[in-house]
Design a protein around this motif. Structure first.
Motif, PDB file in Angstrom:
ATOM      1  N   LEU A 182       0.909  -5.211   1.818  1.00  0.00           N
ATOM      2  CA  LEU A 182       2.145  -6.414   1.501  1.00  0.00           C
ATOM      3  C   LEU A 182       2.492  -7.337   2.436  1.00  0.00           C
ATOM      4  N   ARG A 183       3.459  -6.508   3.149  1.00  0.00           N
ATOM      5  CA  ARG A 183       4.308  -6.845   4.647  1.00  0.00           C
ATOM      6  C   ARG A 183       3.071  -7.765   5.657  1.00  0.00           C
ATOM      7  N   ALA A 184       1.739  -7.642   5.968  1.00  0.00           N
ATOM      8  CA  ALA A 184       1.110  -8.247   6.498  1.00  0.00           C
ATOM      9  C   ALA A 184       1.182  -9.952   5.811  1.00  0.00           C
ATOM     10  N   LEU A 185       0.430 -10.372   4.647  1.00  0.00           N
ATOM     11  CA  LEU A 185       0.920 -11.088   3.450  1.00  0.00           C
ATOM     12  C   LEU A 185       1.868 -11.894   3.981  1.00  0.00           C
ATOM     13  N   GLY A 186       2.868 -10.962   4.043  1.00  0.00           N
ATOM     14  CA  GLY A 186       4.580 -12.059   4.095  1.00  0.00           C
ATOM     15  C   GLY A 186       5.646 -11.464   3.110  1.00  0.00           C
ATOM     16  N   PHE A 187       5.375 -10.664   2.666  1.00  0.00           N
ATOM     17  CA  PHE A 187       6.536 -10.264   1.711  1.00  0.00           C
ATOM     18  C   PHE A 187       7.750  -9.424   2.547  1.00  0.00           C
ATOM     19  N   SER A 188       8.463  -9.344   2.087  1.00  0.00           N
ATOM     20  CA  SER A 188       9.941  -9.480   3.598  1.00  0.00           C
ATOM     21  C   SER A 188      10.172  -7.699   3.363  1.00  0.00           C
ATOM     22  N   ASN A 189      10.742  -6.870   3.930  1.00  0.00           N
ATOM     23  CA  ASN A 189      10.407  -5.843   3.762  1.00  0.00           C
ATOM     24  C   ASN A 189      11.726  -4.929   2.542  1.00  0.00           C
TER      25      ASN A 189
ATOM     26  N   SER B  21       7.235  -8.085  -8.410  1.00  0.00           N
ATOM     27  CA  SER B  21       5.736  -8.401  -7.764  1.00  0.00           C
ATOM     28  C   SER B  21       5.945  -6.872  -7.220  1.00  0.00           C
TER      29      SER B  21
ATOM     30  N   ALA C  64      10.996 -12.628  -7.262  1.00  0.00           N
ATOM     31  CA  ALA C  64       9.422 -12.247  -7.556  1.00  0.00           C
ATOM     32  C   ALA C  64       8.968 -12.244  -6.723  1.00  0.00           C
ATOM     33  N   GLN C  65       8.903 -11.877  -5.650  1.00  0.00           N
ATOM     34  CA  GLN C  65       8.590 -10.476  -4.194  1.00  0.00           C
ATOM     35  C   GLN C  65       8.970  -8.993  -5.619  1.00  0.00           C
TER      36      GLN C  65
ATOM     37  N   SER D 145      11.559 -17.161  -4.687  1.00  0.00           N
ATOM     38  CA  SER D 145      10.732 -16.527  -4.073  1.00  0.00           C
ATOM     39  C   SER D 145      10.725 -14.388  -4.056  1.00  0.00           C
TER      40      SER D 145
ATOM     41  N   MET E 212       3.561  -3.205  -9.178  1.00  0.00           N
ATOM     42  CA  MET E 212       3.202  -2.570  -8.235  1.00  0.00           C
ATOM     43  C   MET E 212       3.349  -1.285  -8.337  1.00  0.00           C
TER      44      MET E 212
END
Lengths: 395, 231
Positions: free
Chosen positions: A297-304, A10, A6-7, A3, A14
């Motif tokens: 993206l961070r709000a959606l759960g993507f890591s810092n 992604s 993949a993050q 994951s 972007m």
């Protein structure tokens, strides 16, 4: 882990996808990286080309002897009786005609450089037939060999390429004497191609050298085994000579221009600092431009960490793209470029810039370093971007 | 905590320090959200509704008190743990949609699924389902710049529901839309709540929007001032 990768992929895609919004700043960063890498590669290619030219001239089967303390042929003096003693020394190869010993003279004459129209020193080497035979890679590419006892000379292909007036049939005046060019030789691109060759006795006569020489070349009896000759010289008090293989001699001469590579790295490092300032600005702008996207993206759960890596990756892609363009430019404009510079004997050495895979690797490392450093701090800022930015009421 | 309770705030306070001054946003705030609820939070500017929403979404931390979600206390989680918690439990709908302009609708909706272990085929299937639910199957390949505000918000709704979160948080979801489009979006949220059992918390200024919720909480000066059930 999957994951996280993949993050990162992604976020990187972007970031790259949003580059058109920052087109000119991004292009400026690419260009800055390209210029820095191209300049570094130009210096390295010059140093490499010079080193290869010098190294290619040296044979491990040939010993070169000069007066003790002389670092170059120009400031060495050897007398005829010393030449005779070397002929009788151990470790020297012989054929049916006797020992393979070539006493040589090395004088400086003037030539006019095609590139600048200015005078520059060219070595005029006096050789006998043994000396010619020892240079096994010498090929006459045009004309014929000089006739002993005459004012004829053959010119190296490098001299013909870089200097005016050495075409076959031309007469060239050095001091009071007029010399005629009768042939052009090649030695595979090494330093001997930067020389003029003529009969040694004629040069001794024209330059009042009596029976003196400046160096001796001799073929070793056993390939690369210089020890018997060294021992023999040490035992003979009349031979105050230093001996080394030709390969060692030219390798040490080639190291003289190592400062070019060092200088290239220093210049490139200074320029890289300038490029870094611009690149940092580009990347900080990128983070500011993408602030809302990063926060979303961070709000959606993507890591810092993915925000950090994505920004670093963007910087590295831009810098490496610049590095590739710089390498391509260096290859197109510099690879094989002929030039000459002052060698160890105050004479011009004609050589070609030489690009090689290890140089491209150094260019790539520099580009990666520019990308990493310029991306690191903006990436840190991206990673610490407050998620709350995503909720700010700005379009 | 009852099994029906999804979210619970216990004596929550939130303070900011500005210079030497301490500004209190909430003090001793209590709130419960049951599963399947659709709550509208209204209040004047500065009443703390967005701060409350941020706290519910794990974007902001309280200064005191406890925040419980589905039996887990989340106010003491680290930033990394909160990020993972958000990915697993929360779907966000923003006022200005917050779509990634370089991605098409399909790729935007797929984003939350990049945080899961689903296969590419499974992700594609889930994205198709979410887009169908918001009526945008035919717009899957369109970029956000090629869509109207209402369509973009529908993509954002699809993105919020695609990973099947337990709670959907909406921050002024119709604030940037005309009345007719706003009603379409609100009907869609109502449908998600009524027919699909989604728990929704919506912050809004718009009383007409609040009417779509099951109940409305009015926040003023850090306190709920009245509670009203809207049928």
């Amino acid at each position: 882990m999957g994951s996280l990768i993949a993050q990162i992929v992604s976020v990187t895609l972007m970031n790259l996808g949003s580059l058109r919004r920052r087109l000119w700043m991004s292009l400026a960063m690419v260009l800055a990286s390209a210029v820095v890498v191209a300049i570094l590669l130009a210096f390295l290619a010059m140093a490499k080309g010079f080193e290869e030219t010098m190294r290619g001239a040296g044979s491990s089967q040939i010993a070169i002897l000069m007066r003790e303390g002389s670092s170059t042929e120009l400031n060495s003096v050897i007398l005829q009786d010393q030449v005779n003693l070397i002929g009788e020394s151990a470790g020297v190869a012989r054929d049916a005609n006797g020992p393979l010993v070539s006493p040589e003279l090395y004088v400086i004459v003037d030539g006019i450089k095609k590139s600048s129209g200015t005078e520059a020193n060219i070595p005029l080497r006096g050789l006998n037939k043994t000396g010619m035979d020892m240079r096994t890679n010498m090929q006459l590419v045009e004309g014929r060999m000089f006739t002993p006892g005459t004012n004829e000379m053959v010119v190296g292909a490098g001299v013909l390429r870089e200097f005016n007036g050495f075409e076959i049939g031309k007469e060239v005046r050095f001091g009071k004497n007029l010399w005629k060019v009768v042939g052009v030789f090649s030695t595979g691109g090494n330093i001997f191609e930067s020389e003029l060759w003529a009969d040694i006795k004629t040069i001794q006569s024209h330059y009042n050298r009596g029976n003196s020489y400046q160096s001796i070349r001799t073929k070793l009896q056993n390939d690369s085994d210089i020890k018997p000759l060294q021992d023999s010289i040490e035992r003979e008090p009349r031979l105050n000579l230093e001996v080394q293989t030709e390969q060692e001699y030219f390798a040490s001469q080639g190291k003289q221009l190592q400062y070019i590579a060092t200088f290239g790295w220093i210049i490139s490092a200074v320029m890289a600092l300038g490029a870094l300032a611009g690149a940092l600005n580009t990347m900080y702008t990128s983070v500011a431009d993408r602030a809302k996207e990063i926060a979303t993206l961070r709000a959606l759960g993507f890591s810092n960490f993915s925000a950090f890596c994505g920004t670093i990756a963007e910087a590295m892609v831009l810098a490496v793209t610049g590095g590739l363009l710089g390498s391509l430019a260096a290859f197109v404009f510099f690879d094989g470029l002929n030039t000459s510079t002052l060698g160890g004997s105050f004479t011009q050495v004609v050589f070609s810039f030489e690009m090689s895979p290890d140089l491209f690797l150094q260019g790539a490392i520099l580009a990666l370093a520019i990308g990493f450093v310029s991306g690191f701090f903006p990436a840190w800022r991206a990673a610490r971007m407050p998620v709350i930015v995503a909720f700010r009421h700005a379009a | 905590m009852s099994e029906d309770v999804l979210f619970q705030l216990k004596n929550v306070s939130k303070n900011f320090v500005k210079g030497k001054e301490k500004i209190s946003i909430f003090d001793d705030l209590n709130m419960t959200i049951d599963r399947g609820d659709f709550v509208a939070i209204m209040g004047p500017s500065g009443s703390g509704k967005t701060t409350l929403l941020n706290m519910l979404g794990g974007v902001d931390q309280p200064s005191g008190g406890e925040v419980w979600f589905d039996g887990t206390r989340i106010d003491s989680l680290s930033e990394g743990a909160l990020t993972r918690w958000r990915a697993e439990n929360i779907g966000f709908i923003f006022q200005f949609y917050n779509l990634m302009p370089m991605l098409n609708a399909q790729r935007n909706v797929e984003l939350p699924l990049m945080l899961t272990k689903l296969s590419k085929a499974q992700r594609r299937k889930n994205v198709e389902t979410a887009l169908a639910l918001v009526g945008l199957s035919d717009r899957a390949k369109h970029m956000s710049s090629e869509m109207s505000g209402g369509q973009q918000q529908r993509v954002a709704i699809a993105r919020a529901i695609v990973s099947d979160p337990k709670l959907i948080l909406c921050d002024e979801p119709t604030g940037d839309l005309d009345r007719a489009t706003a009603d379409e979006i609100l009907e869609m949220l109502q449908l998600l709540n009524r027919d699909h059992g989604k728990t929704i918390v919506m912050v809004t200024h718009d009383p007409a929007a609040a009417k779509y919720a099951k109940r409305t909480l009015h926040l003023d000066k850090g306190q709920f001032v009245q509670r009203e059930i809207v049928a």
